[in-house]
Design a protein around this motif. Structure first.
Motif, PDB file in Angstrom:
ATOM      1  N   LEU A 193      -0.411   8.078   9.428  1.00 39.02           N
ATOM      2  CA  LEU A 193      -0.019   8.334  10.809  1.00 39.02           C
ATOM      3  C   LEU A 193       1.437   8.001  11.061  1.00 39.02           C
ATOM      4  N   GLY A 194       2.102   7.443  10.040  1.00 38.58           N
ATOM      5  CA  GLY A 194       3.490   7.037  10.255  1.00 38.58           C
ATOM      6  C   GLY A 194       3.596   5.843  11.176  1.00 38.58           C
ATOM      7  N   LEU A 195       2.592   4.965  11.136  1.00 40.10           N
ATOM      8  CA  LEU A 195       2.620   3.789  12.007  1.00 40.10           C
ATOM      9  C   LEU A 195       2.891   2.503  11.247  1.00 40.10           C
ATOM     10  N   GLY A 196       2.553   2.497   9.940  1.00 36.34           N
ATOM     11  CA  GLY A 196       2.625   1.270   9.145  1.00 36.34           C
ATOM     12  C   GLY A 196       3.988   0.603   9.192  1.00 36.34           C
ATOM     13  N   LEU A 197       5.044   1.371   8.940  1.00 31.34           N
ATOM     14  CA  LEU A 197       6.381   0.760   8.889  1.00 31.34           C
ATOM     15  C   LEU A 197       6.882   0.396  10.280  1.00 31.34           C
ATOM     16  N   TYR A 198       6.472   1.158  11.276  1.00 32.49           N
ATOM     17  CA  TYR A 198       6.826   0.816  12.663  1.00 32.49           C
ATOM     18  C   TYR A 198       6.239  -0.555  13.001  1.00 32.49           C
ATOM     19  N   ARG A 222      14.880   6.580   9.909  1.00 30.28           N
ATOM     20  CA  ARG A 222      13.830   7.156  10.730  1.00 30.28           C
ATOM     21  C   ARG A 222      12.433   6.581  10.453  1.00 30.28           C
ATOM     22  N   ILE A 223      12.191   6.192   9.178  1.00 28.31           N
ATOM     23  CA  ILE A 223      10.826   5.832   8.791  1.00 28.31           C
ATOM     24  C   ILE A 223      10.272   4.612   9.505  1.00 28.31           C
ATOM     25  N   PHE A 224      11.163   3.802  10.131  1.00 25.18           N
ATOM     26  CA  PHE A 224      10.666   2.628  10.844  1.00 25.18           C
ATOM     27  C   PHE A 224      10.326   2.953  12.291  1.00 25.18           C
ATOM     28  N   SER A 236       0.839  -1.195   0.000  1.00 23.34           N
ATOM     29  CA  SER A 236       0.000   0.000   0.000  1.00 23.34           C
ATOM     30  C   SER A 236       0.880   1.253   0.000  1.00 23.34           C
ATOM     31  N   ASN A 237       2.035   1.196   0.653  1.00 25.03           N
ATOM     32  CA  ASN A 237       2.977   2.323   0.558  1.00 25.03           C
ATOM     33  C   ASN A 237       3.495   2.488  -0.874  1.00 25.03           C
ATOM     34  N   ALA A 238       3.823   1.371  -1.517  1.00 20.39           N
ATOM     35  CA  ALA A 238       4.348   1.434  -2.888  1.00 20.39           C
ATOM     36  C   ALA A 238       3.315   2.084  -3.811  1.00 20.39           C
ATOM     37  N   LEU A 239       2.042   1.749  -3.594  1.00 20.38           N
ATOM     38  CA  LEU A 239       0.992   2.333  -4.433  1.00 20.38           C
ATOM     39  C   LEU A 239       0.733   3.796  -4.078  1.00 20.38           C
ATOM     40  N   LYS A 240       0.917   4.094  -2.788  1.00 18.72           N
ATOM     41  CA  LYS A 240       0.644   5.464  -2.333  1.00 18.72           C
ATOM     42  C   LYS A 240       1.748   6.411  -2.781  1.00 18.72           C
ATOM     43  N   TYR A 241       3.015   5.981  -2.613  1.00 18.50           N
ATOM     44  CA  TYR A 241       4.135   6.870  -2.918  1.00 18.50           C
ATOM     45  C   TYR A 241       4.707   6.629  -4.313  1.00 18.50           C
ATOM     46  N   GLY A 242       4.088   5.688  -5.069  1.00 22.26           N
ATOM     47  CA  GLY A 242       4.596   5.400  -6.409  1.00 22.26           C
ATOM     48  C   GLY A 242       3.467   5.245  -7.414  1.00 22.26           C
ATOM     49  N   GLY A 266      10.430   8.163  -3.718  1.00 22.32           N
ATOM     50  CA  GLY A 266      11.675   7.833  -3.030  1.00 22.32           C
ATOM     51  C   GLY A 266      11.775   8.468  -1.653  1.00 22.32           C
ATOM     52  N   ILE A 267      12.881   8.179  -0.972  1.00 23.52           N
ATOM     53  CA  ILE A 267      13.074   8.638   0.414  1.00 23.52           C
ATOM     54  C   ILE A 267      14.479   9.214   0.530  1.00 23.52           C
ATOM     55  N   ALA A 268      14.606  10.367   1.161  1.00 20.13           N
ATOM     56  CA  ALA A 268      15.918  11.000   1.336  1.00 20.13           C
ATOM     57  C   ALA A 268      16.795  10.128   2.234  1.00 20.13           C
ATOM     58  N   GLU A 309       6.905   8.364  12.745  1.00 18.34           N
ATOM     59  CA  GLU A 309       7.811   9.100  11.866  1.00 18.34           C
ATOM     60  C   GLU A 309       7.302   9.122  10.442  1.00 18.34           C
ATOM     61  N   ARG A 310       7.247  10.285   9.862  1.00 17.89           N
ATOM     62  CA  ARG A 310       6.825  10.433   8.483  1.00 17.89           C
ATOM     63  C   ARG A 310       7.853  11.299   7.784  1.00 17.89           C
ATOM     64  N   ALA A 311       8.353  10.785   6.646  1.00 14.76           N
ATOM     65  CA  ALA A 311       9.355  11.544   5.913  1.00 14.76           C
ATOM     66  C   ALA A 311       8.702  12.676   5.138  1.00 14.76           C
ATOM     67  N   VAL A 312       7.491  12.421   4.640  1.00 15.20           N
ATOM     68  CA  VAL A 312       6.807  13.474   3.893  1.00 15.20           C
ATOM     69  C   VAL A 312       5.937  14.268   4.850  1.00 15.20           C
ATOM     70  N   SER A 313       6.211  15.558   4.932  1.00 14.09           N
ATOM     71  CA  SER A 313       5.373  16.378   5.807  1.00 14.09           C
ATOM     72  C   SER A 313       4.120  16.794   5.037  1.00 14.09           C
ATOM     73  N   LYS A 360       9.263  -3.318  -4.825  1.00 12.44           N
ATOM     74  CA  LYS A 360      10.036  -2.259  -5.485  1.00 12.44           C
ATOM     75  C   LYS A 360       9.077  -1.306  -6.187  1.00 12.44           C
ATOM     76  N   ASP A 361       9.219  -0.019  -5.861  1.00 11.03           N
ATOM     77  CA  ASP A 361       8.406   0.962  -6.584  1.00 11.03           C
ATOM     78  C   ASP A 361       9.314   1.970  -7.284  1.00 11.03           C
ATOM     79  N   HIS A 362       8.710   2.797  -8.145  1.00 12.97           N
ATOM     80  CA  HIS A 362       9.473   3.825  -8.862  1.00 12.97           C
ATOM     81  C   HIS A 362       8.865   5.188  -8.587  1.00 12.97           C
TER      82      HIS A 362
HETATM   83  P1  ADP Z   1       2.446   6.501   6.580  1.00 15.01           P
HETATM   84  O1  ADP Z   1       1.115   6.201   7.160  1.00 15.01           O
HETATM   85  O2  ADP Z   1       2.890   7.901   6.841  1.00 15.01           O
HETATM   86  O3  ADP Z   1       2.596   6.092   5.144  1.00 15.01           O
HETATM   87  P2  ADP Z   1       4.458   4.477   7.229  1.00 15.01           P
HETATM   88  O4  ADP Z   1       4.963   4.083   8.563  1.00 15.01           O
HETATM   89  O5  ADP Z   1       3.875   3.416   6.356  1.00 15.01           O
HETATM   90  O6  ADP Z   1       3.433   5.648   7.483  1.00 15.01           O
HETATM   91  O7  ADP Z   1       5.670   5.166   6.452  1.00 15.01           O
HETATM   92  C1  ADP Z   1       6.461   6.121   7.108  1.00 15.01           C
HETATM   93  C2  ADP Z   1       7.009   7.128   6.122  1.00 15.01           C
HETATM   94  O8  ADP Z   1       7.952   6.496   5.253  1.00 15.01           O
HETATM   95  C3  ADP Z   1       5.963   7.722   5.200  1.00 15.01           C
HETATM   96  O9  ADP Z   1       5.342   8.831   5.781  1.00 15.01           O
HETATM   97  C4  ADP Z   1       6.784   8.096   3.973  1.00 15.01           C
HETATM   98  O10 ADP Z   1       7.412   9.333   4.203  1.00 15.01           O
HETATM   99  C5  ADP Z   1       7.875   7.046   3.950  1.00 15.01           C
HETATM  100  N1  ADP Z   1       7.609   5.940   3.001  1.00 15.01           N
HETATM  101  C6  ADP Z   1       7.167   4.701   3.300  1.00 15.01           C
HETATM  102  N2  ADP Z   1       7.083   3.914   2.199  1.00 15.01           N
HETATM  103  C7  ADP Z   1       7.509   4.682   1.161  1.00 15.01           C
HETATM  104  C8  ADP Z   1       7.676   4.454  -0.255  1.00 15.01           C
HETATM  105  N3  ADP Z   1       7.373   3.263  -0.823  1.00 15.01           N
HETATM  106  N4  ADP Z   1       8.147   5.492  -1.000  1.00 15.01           N
HETATM  107  C9  ADP Z   1       8.445   6.673  -0.432  1.00 15.01           C
HETATM  108  N5  ADP Z   1       8.298   6.958   0.885  1.00 15.01           N
HETATM  109  C10 ADP Z   1       7.844   5.980   1.680  1.00 15.01           C
END
Ligand code: ADP
Length: 276
Positions: free
Chosen positions: A225-230, A208-210, A168-174, A200-202, A214-218, A195-197
């Motif tokens: 909520l930045g909880l999925g990867l945690y 930090r994203i785990f 779902s992250n790959a579809l959301k951010y890609g 990306g993430i700095a 924590e959310r990389a995109v403000s 793998k998505d295209h």
């Molecule tokens: P969120 O609900 O914010 O997507 P996650 O814990 O799933 O929370 O992800 C944390 C952060 O990692 C996201 O806010 C985003 O900045 C970054 N991120 C996660 N997956 C991707 C991805 N496939 N491409 C780019 N950024 C990602």
């Protein structure tokens, strides 16, 4: 002299205590700030689906009343359109609440696993299939590389949750770019990559994203909520595995899971072709 030295030592001791207290106070303030910020974001995220939900239901209710007064039937497409909105938003709400519950389970050490023998390749295929309609709608091509069964002992629901989060992250951010899901094995370790295209993430955000909240995109354009990867990392670690993110900003990201296959019969350890 001795007295002077004693006073100086006492002073040094008090200064150290004072500095330590100041540091603890600063940490506590930071924790409170983080909690308040999280509460704000969480409330906003929980509230967002409620608005269209409530509006759609109210609208339908009004239309039904008017039509009933005129003795006319309610058009079925109007009802099903409303129900679709309701269902989508309720699903979104449940996902948020489930994530919040998982975080509280994890921090209380109450994440329980029910392990059974599973084929990671079939689990991945099933999840991908579930995402197909959403992917098609946003013009994202989904690809699966899982040529052979990869059997291991894992908790089915938690495994599905992990793969779902990554996809779902790959579809959301890609969105709009191809997403590839691959499954293979190396002896006692199963490997799954997404793998998505996308955006990306700095480099400075990769670690930090785990973390919790924590959310990389403000950018609020990408809700979350930045909880999925945690949660993903906590589950993967409970399986005794690892999750790794690699990314190039503007080029895309690759998430790699490595999961020990657990106590399974020897013959399952070599990846082999599906029977028939
Ligand atoms: P969120 O609900 O914010 O997507 P996650 O814990 O799933 O929370 O992800 C944390 C952060 O990692 C996201 O806010 C985003 O900045 C970054 N991120 C996660 N997956 C991707 C991805 N496939 N491409 C780019 N950024 C990602």
């Amino acid at each position: 002299d001795a007295e002077e030295e004693r006073v100086l030592a006492e002073l040094a001791h008090r200064t150290a205590l004072y500095l330590e207290n100041a540091r603890l106070l600063k940490e506590a303030r930071e924790a409170v700030r983080q909690r308040d910020e999280f509460l704000g974001i969480a409330s906003h995220e929980l509230k967002t689906p409620l608005t269209p939900l409530s509006l759609k239901v109210q609208l339908l209710q009004k239309q039904v009343t008017v039509l009933a007064r005129e003795g006319k039937p309610v058009p079925t497409e109007r009802v099903s359109e409303t129900l679709e909105v309701v269902q989508r938003q309720v699903r979104r709400l449940s996902r948020l609440v489930d994530n919040l519950l998982d975080v509280s389970r994890i921090s209380a050490g109450r994440l329980r696993l029910e392990v059974e023998e599973l084929d990671l390749a079939s689990v991945a295929a099933e999840i991908l299939y579930r995402f197909a309609p959403a992917a098609q709608q946003q013009g994202t091509e989904l690809e699966l590389h899982a040529p052979v069964p990869v059997v291991g002992r894992w908790d089915r629901l938690r495994l599905e949750q992990v793969v779902t989060n990554l996809l779902s992250n790959a579809l959301k951010y890609g969105a709009g770019h191809p997403v590839v899901l691959s499954v293979d094995a190396r002896g006692t370790v199963a490997r799954l990559t997404v793998k998505d295209h996308g955006i990306g993430i700095a480099p400075e955000d990769l670690a930090r994203i785990f973390e919790r909240f924590e959310r990389a995109v403000s950018d609020r354009h990408y809700g979350g909520l930045g909880l999925g990867l945690y949660i993903t990392r906590q589950i993967v670690e409970a399986f005794g595995g690892t999750v790794l993110a690699q990314s190039e900003p503007g080029q895309g990201s690759t998430f790699t899971l490595e999961l020990p296959r657990g106590d399974i019969p020897e013959e399952w350890l070599t990846a082999h072709a599906a029977p028939g």
